[in-house]
Scaffold this motif. Structure first.
Motif, PDB file in Angstrom:
ATOM      1  N   GLU A 269       0.811  -1.210   0.000  1.00  0.00           N
ATOM      2  CA  GLU A 269       0.000   0.000   0.000  1.00  0.00           C
ATOM      3  C   GLU A 269       0.850   1.268   0.000  1.00  0.00           C
ATOM      4  N   ILE A 270       0.332   2.258  -0.672  1.00  0.00           N
ATOM      5  CA  ILE A 270       0.891   3.609  -0.676  1.00  0.00           C
ATOM      6  C   ILE A 270      -0.182   4.535  -0.119  1.00  0.00           C
ATOM      7  N   ILE A 271       0.193   5.416   0.808  1.00  0.00           N
ATOM      8  CA  ILE A 271      -0.755   6.385   1.370  1.00  0.00           C
ATOM      9  C   ILE A 271      -0.526   7.720   0.671  1.00  0.00           C
ATOM     10  N   ILE A 272      -1.601   8.291   0.136  1.00  0.00           N
ATOM     11  CA  ILE A 272      -1.508   9.572  -0.557  1.00  0.00           C
ATOM     12  C   ILE A 272      -2.346  10.631   0.160  1.00  0.00           C
ATOM     13  N   PHE A 273      -1.946  11.873  -0.038  1.00  0.00           N
ATOM     14  CA  PHE A 273      -2.777  13.014   0.358  1.00  0.00           C
ATOM     15  C   PHE A 273      -3.756  13.198  -0.787  1.00  0.00           C
ATOM     16  N   GLY A 274      -4.947  12.677  -0.596  1.00  0.00           N
ATOM     17  CA  GLY A 274      -5.968  12.685  -1.629  1.00  0.00           C
ATOM     18  C   GLY A 274      -7.083  11.762  -1.210  1.00  0.00           C
ATOM     19  N   GLY A 275      -8.177  12.308  -0.706  1.00  0.00           N
ATOM     20  CA  GLY A 275      -9.253  11.486  -0.168  1.00  0.00           C
ATOM     21  C   GLY A 275     -10.623  11.890  -0.686  1.00  0.00           C
ATOM     22  N   ALA A 276     -11.631  11.672   0.147  1.00  0.00           N
ATOM     23  CA  ALA A 276     -13.009  11.918  -0.267  1.00  0.00           C
ATOM     24  C   ALA A 276     -13.281  13.393  -0.556  1.00  0.00           C
ATOM     25  N   VAL A 277     -12.547  14.298   0.102  1.00  0.00           N
ATOM     26  CA  VAL A 277     -12.767  15.727  -0.165  1.00  0.00           C
ATOM     27  C   VAL A 277     -12.191  16.129  -1.515  1.00  0.00           C
ATOM     28  N   HIS A 278     -11.434  15.251  -2.136  1.00  0.00           N
ATOM     29  CA  HIS A 278     -10.877  15.523  -3.459  1.00  0.00           C
ATOM     30  C   HIS A 278     -11.564  14.706  -4.554  1.00  0.00           C
ATOM     31  N   PHE A 279     -11.914  13.456  -4.240  1.00  0.00           N
ATOM     32  CA  PHE A 279     -12.482  12.559  -5.241  1.00  0.00           C
ATOM     33  C   PHE A 279     -13.968  12.290  -5.051  1.00  0.00           C
ATOM     34  N   SER A 280     -14.524  12.617  -3.900  1.00  0.00           N
ATOM     35  CA  SER A 280     -15.816  12.140  -3.416  1.00  0.00           C
ATOM     36  C   SER A 280     -15.638  10.677  -3.027  1.00  0.00           C
ATOM     37  N   LYS A 281     -16.704  10.022  -2.633  1.00  0.00           N
ATOM     38  CA  LYS A 281     -16.609   8.603  -2.291  1.00  0.00           C
ATOM     39  C   LYS A 281     -17.230   7.723  -3.370  1.00  0.00           C
ATOM     40  N   GLU A 282     -17.442   8.297  -4.539  1.00  0.00           N
ATOM     41  CA  GLU A 282     -18.001   7.498  -5.621  1.00  0.00           C
ATOM     42  C   GLU A 282     -17.005   6.413  -6.011  1.00  0.00           C
ATOM     43  N   ALA A 283     -17.511   5.225  -6.198  1.00  0.00           N
ATOM     44  CA  ALA A 283     -16.657   4.079  -6.505  1.00  0.00           C
ATOM     45  C   ALA A 283     -17.178   3.349  -7.733  1.00  0.00           C
ATOM     46  N   ILE A 284     -16.296   2.569  -8.303  1.00  0.00           N
ATOM     47  CA  ILE A 284     -16.682   1.666  -9.379  1.00  0.00           C
ATOM     48  C   ILE A 284     -16.289   0.276  -8.946  1.00  0.00           C
ATOM     49  N   ASN A 285     -17.018  -0.731  -9.422  1.00  0.00           N
ATOM     50  CA  ASN A 285     -16.788  -2.093  -8.947  1.00  0.00           C
ATOM     51  C   ASN A 285     -16.385  -3.000 -10.102  1.00  0.00           C
ATOM     52  N   THR A 286     -15.318  -3.764  -9.882  1.00  0.00           N
ATOM     53  CA  THR A 286     -14.946  -4.808 -10.831  1.00  0.00           C
ATOM     54  C   THR A 286     -14.717  -6.096 -10.051  1.00  0.00           C
ATOM     55  N   LYS A 287     -14.789  -7.208 -10.752  1.00  0.00           N
ATOM     56  CA  LYS A 287     -14.618  -8.514 -10.119  1.00  0.00           C
ATOM     57  C   LYS A 287     -13.233  -8.634  -9.498  1.00  0.00           C
ATOM     58  N   GLU A 288     -12.229  -8.069 -10.175  1.00  0.00           N
ATOM     59  CA  GLU A 288     -10.851  -8.204  -9.723  1.00  0.00           C
ATOM     60  C   GLU A 288     -10.543  -7.328  -8.514  1.00  0.00           C
ATOM     61  N   ARG A 289     -11.106  -6.127  -8.471  1.00  0.00           N
ATOM     62  CA  ARG A 289     -10.734  -5.156  -7.438  1.00  0.00           C
ATOM     63  C   ARG A 289     -11.824  -4.861  -6.425  1.00  0.00           C
ATOM     64  N   GLU A 319      -9.244  12.823   4.031  1.00  0.00           N
ATOM     65  CA  GLU A 319      -8.054  13.357   3.367  1.00  0.00           C
ATOM     66  C   GLU A 319      -7.119  12.256   2.847  1.00  0.00           C
ATOM     67  N   HIS A 320      -7.246  11.056   3.415  1.00  0.00           N
ATOM     68  CA  HIS A 320      -6.347   9.959   3.067  1.00  0.00           C
ATOM     69  C   HIS A 320      -6.855   9.180   1.858  1.00  0.00           C
ATOM     70  N   GLY A 321      -5.910   8.713   1.051  1.00  0.00           N
ATOM     71  CA  GLY A 321      -6.206   7.748   0.016  1.00  0.00           C
ATOM     72  C   GLY A 321      -5.276   6.556   0.175  1.00  0.00           C
ATOM     73  N   ILE A 322      -5.837   5.363   0.084  1.00  0.00           N
ATOM     74  CA  ILE A 322      -5.049   4.139   0.193  1.00  0.00           C
ATOM     75  C   ILE A 322      -4.916   3.531  -1.208  1.00  0.00           C
ATOM     76  N   VAL A 323      -3.695   3.464  -1.693  1.00  0.00           N
ATOM     77  CA  VAL A 323      -3.427   2.908  -3.011  1.00  0.00           C
ATOM     78  C   VAL A 323      -2.892   1.493  -2.861  1.00  0.00           C
ATOM     79  N   LYS A 324      -3.579   0.541  -3.464  1.00  0.00           N
ATOM     80  CA  LYS A 324      -3.071  -0.821  -3.559  1.00  0.00           C
ATOM     81  C   LYS A 324      -2.162  -0.890  -4.783  1.00  0.00           C
ATOM     82  N   ALA A 325      -0.958  -1.462  -4.616  1.00  0.00           N
ATOM     83  CA  ALA A 325      -0.004  -1.429  -5.715  1.00  0.00           C
ATOM     84  C   ALA A 325       0.895  -2.657  -5.692  1.00  0.00           C
TER      85      ALA A 325
END
Length: 369
Positions: A269-289, A319-325
């Motif tokens: 995981e990578i933690i970024i400064f970039g969370g719901a106040v920047h992206f909203s909490k809208e999500a998309i769903n895929t079988k893999e992720r 404010e936080h974003g969790i990046v799976k990588a």
């Protein structure tokens, strides 16, 4: 305007001007081939600078989603504006002010709104009746003639309302996952809208049909009988549009550059400064992720690569974003670097990031308005 040396310190919405203009010109040419009025929806960008790109190629009519937004663009010289949101009668004073300055069109679906506003208006305004063609958010059923006919008759009796026709937003096209599914939605709403036109054109010979979702406007080629198109998201596109099939990954022209603040290799995981106040909490769903909030791209000197990195924005808090990588990506990153995130929904992201936006020219330099 002057050019700035690229320097980022916090989450920043980056817009590729060149790619965006190519898409404006492409959509304009499509509308011209089809004999349509091109009335783009400006809620996606909400920018006078970006709006100017449309004006430069001859666009004269626009769509917005609020009267406040209509005032904003009217102050920049736009004089033919449709507010594609059911009229809120409590905003009558704003409506009166705008109708005295611009050619104003509104959207409604309830006869009581006409009754509430009719005697309070000073200048005539255009009216579109909103039709629900499958999205089920707002609008009348196209087969509910018992509601539609009295509403048109009431509008025709008023000196303050000019009935223009029917408007729809086929937002259910956003559930599509292929061109075939997009075209199915297009065919269904075309049938509904053209049926209404056939029903009422004899008594309203100037009746127009207005349609507006980005997926069908991007993919479909048959708009015979429609009067205008109002796509908005196409100016940037986003991850959702890529997955729907509206566009390719390299056509996305806006991302969010986010600084890396922590790295946890042990959990990928990578933690970024970039969370719901920047992206909203809208999500998309895929079988893999499963549910996720954006796709991660490499960013360097303001430019971003379209290559698949395998990294994605899996979770956001305020404010936080969790990046799976994958390890291969994490090994390329250090704390303080910026990575790019293709947002799920560019309209919401652009709205949230209005005060932190940079427009990039062809040399990937930032343009200051």
């Amino acid at each position: 305007m002057k050019l700035l040396k690229m320097h980022l310190a916090k989450p920043t919405f980056l817009i590729d001007k060149g790619k965006s203009i190519v898409k404006i010109e492409k959509m304009l040419k499509k509308s011209q081939r089809q004999g349509l009025i091109f009335r783009p929806h400006f809620k996606t960008h909400q920018s006078k600078e970006v709006g100017g790109w449309f004006r430069e190629v001859g666009v004269q009519a626009i769509t917005v989603s609020s009267f406040e937004m209509a005032e904003f663009f009217a102050s920049d010289g736009w004089s033919d504006i449709t507010v594609a949101f059911s009229v809120n009668p409590n905003e009558v004073e704003t409506i009166k002010c705008l109708s005295g300055k611009v050619n104003l069109n509104v959207v409604l679906e309830d006869i009581s709104v006409v009754d509430q506003l009719d005697s309070k208006l000073d200048s005539p305004i255009g009216v579109y009746i909103e039709i629900n063609t499958g999205y089920h958010r707002a609008g009348l059923n196209p087969r509910d003639i018992d509601l539609i006919t009295p509403l048109i008759q009431r509008l025709d009796k008023s000196h303050n309302f000019d009935f223009r026709g029917f408007l729809t937003f086929a937002g259910h096209s956003y559930h599509a996952r292929s061109e075939k599914e997009i075209l199915r939605v297009h065919s269904e709403y075309m049938e509904d809208m053209l049926g209404l036109k056939k029903e009422y054109i004899s008594s309203n010979p100037m009746l127009e049909l207005s349609i507006g979702d980005t997926p069908t406007c991007s993919i479909a080629e048959d708009f015979n009988g429609i009067g205008e198109m109002r796509p908005g998201n196409f100016i940037f596109y986003d991850l959702m549009q890529v997955i729907i099939g509206s566009c390719t990954r390299d056509q996305v022209s806006a991302i969010v550059a986010c600084p890396v603040v922590a790295i946890h290799k042990d959990r990928g995981e990578i933690i970024i400064f970039g969370g719901a106040v920047h992206f909203s909490k809208e999500a998309i769903n895929t079988k893999e992720r499963g549910d996720y909030h954006g796709d991660v791209v490499m960013l360097q000197d303001g430019a971003w690569s379209c290559e698949e990195t395998g990294a994605y924005l899996s979770w956001v808090t305020q404010e936080h974003g969790i990046v799976k990588a994958p390890e291969s990506f994490i090994n390329r990153i250090k704390i303080g670097d910026f990575i790019g995130v293709i947002p799920v929904h560019s309209c919401l992201t652009a709205n949230l990031m209005k005060k932190s936006t940079l427009i990039l020219n062809s040399e990937n330099e930032a343009i200051e308005e």
